[in-house]
Design a protein around this motif. Structure first.
Motif, PDB file in Angstrom:
ATOM      1  N   ILE A  17       5.996  -0.811   6.459  1.00  0.00           N
ATOM      2  CA  ILE A  17       5.754   0.427   5.708  1.00  0.00           C
ATOM      3  C   ILE A  17       5.126   0.115   4.350  1.00  0.00           C
ATOM      4  O   ILE A  17       4.223   0.834   3.895  1.00  0.00           O
ATOM      5  N   ASP A  18       5.541  -0.970   3.713  1.00  0.00           N
ATOM      6  CA  ASP A  18       4.927  -1.376   2.438  1.00  0.00           C
ATOM      7  C   ASP A  18       3.438  -1.655   2.613  1.00  0.00           C
ATOM      8  O   ASP A  18       2.615  -1.248   1.783  1.00  0.00           O
ATOM      9  N   VAL A  19       3.080  -2.364   3.688  1.00  0.00           N
ATOM     10  CA  VAL A  19       1.661  -2.647   3.948  1.00  0.00           C
ATOM     11  C   VAL A  19       0.918  -1.347   4.227  1.00  0.00           C
ATOM     12  O   VAL A  19      -0.180  -1.123   3.705  1.00  0.00           O
ATOM     13  N   SER A  71      -4.074  -0.168  17.985  1.00  0.00           N
ATOM     14  CA  SER A  71      -3.534   1.063  17.419  1.00  0.00           C
ATOM     15  C   SER A  71      -3.520   1.070  15.901  1.00  0.00           C
ATOM     16  O   SER A  71      -3.764   2.106  15.286  1.00  0.00           O
ATOM     17  N   ASP A  72      -3.178  -0.048  15.299  1.00  0.00           N
ATOM     18  CA  ASP A  72      -3.066  -0.143  13.845  1.00  0.00           C
ATOM     19  C   ASP A  72      -3.703  -1.428  13.348  1.00  0.00           C
ATOM     20  O   ASP A  72      -3.490  -2.501  13.925  1.00  0.00           O
ATOM     21  N   LEU A  73      -4.440  -1.304  12.274  1.00  0.00           N
ATOM     22  CA  LEU A  73      -4.930  -2.453  11.523  1.00  0.00           C
ATOM     23  C   LEU A  73      -4.775  -2.077  10.060  1.00  0.00           C
ATOM     24  O   LEU A  73      -5.393  -1.110   9.596  1.00  0.00           O
ATOM     25  N   ALA A  74      -3.916  -2.804   9.357  1.00  0.00           N
ATOM     26  CA  ALA A  74      -3.650  -2.479   7.952  1.00  0.00           C
ATOM     27  C   ALA A  74      -3.571  -3.756   7.133  1.00  0.00           C
ATOM     28  O   ALA A  74      -2.936  -4.728   7.549  1.00  0.00           O
ATOM     29  N   VAL A  75      -4.205  -3.735   5.984  1.00  0.00           N
ATOM     30  CA  VAL A  75      -4.169  -4.855   5.038  1.00  0.00           C
ATOM     31  C   VAL A  75      -3.832  -4.282   3.668  1.00  0.00           C
ATOM     32  O   VAL A  75      -4.439  -3.296   3.234  1.00  0.00           O
TER      33      VAL A  75
END
Length: 132
Positions: A17-19, A71-75
């Motif tokens: 969740i922080d990312v 589905s998700d890619l987060a940096v």
């Protein structure tokens, strides 16, 4: 700074969740239970770490033989533009192999990124949107 990539760890939901918060990805971050369920039903999760800090994550659902939905890619914002997202996609592709198509639905703000790293835009996709 050396980023370490892992495919054998499930980060704590609060780290994920922080990312998400930092990256700007639009996910139901106020529904921790839903995020837990999303991850418990995914079968390919790759992570990027700066020491013990989660800085990037990709989450996919795949059969490993025909198709893979990324589905998700987060940096995390402070780690963007360092090749982490591109590397997570590359590692995903390596895991699924050449016989498997990698498919995703892009957020409008990320379209240029996917084109820049060599993904092909398709026009033959369809969606039934979620109702909540």
């Amino acid at each position: 700074m050396e980023i370490i990539y892992k495919d054998d760890i499930m980060p704590d939901i609060d780290q994920i969740i922080d990312v998400y918060n930092s990256s700007g990805i639009n996910r139901p971050i106020n529904d921790k239970e839903r995020i837990k369920k999303v991850y418990s039903h995914s079968n390919l999760i790759l992570t990027a770490w700066d020491n013990d800090k989660l800085v990037g994550i990709s989450r996919s659902v795949t059969d490993f033989y025909y198709c893979c939905y990324l589905s998700d890619l987060a940096v995390s914002k402070e780690y963007q533009n360092r090749g982490i997202g591109k590397k997570l996609i590359e590692l995903t592709k390596n895991k699924i192999g050449e016989q498997t198509a990698l498919i995703l639905i892009s957020a409008p703000t990320a379209k240029d990124f996917y084109l820049k790293i060599g993904m092909q835009k398709i026009e033959n996709g369809f969606i039934i949107k979620r109702s909540k």
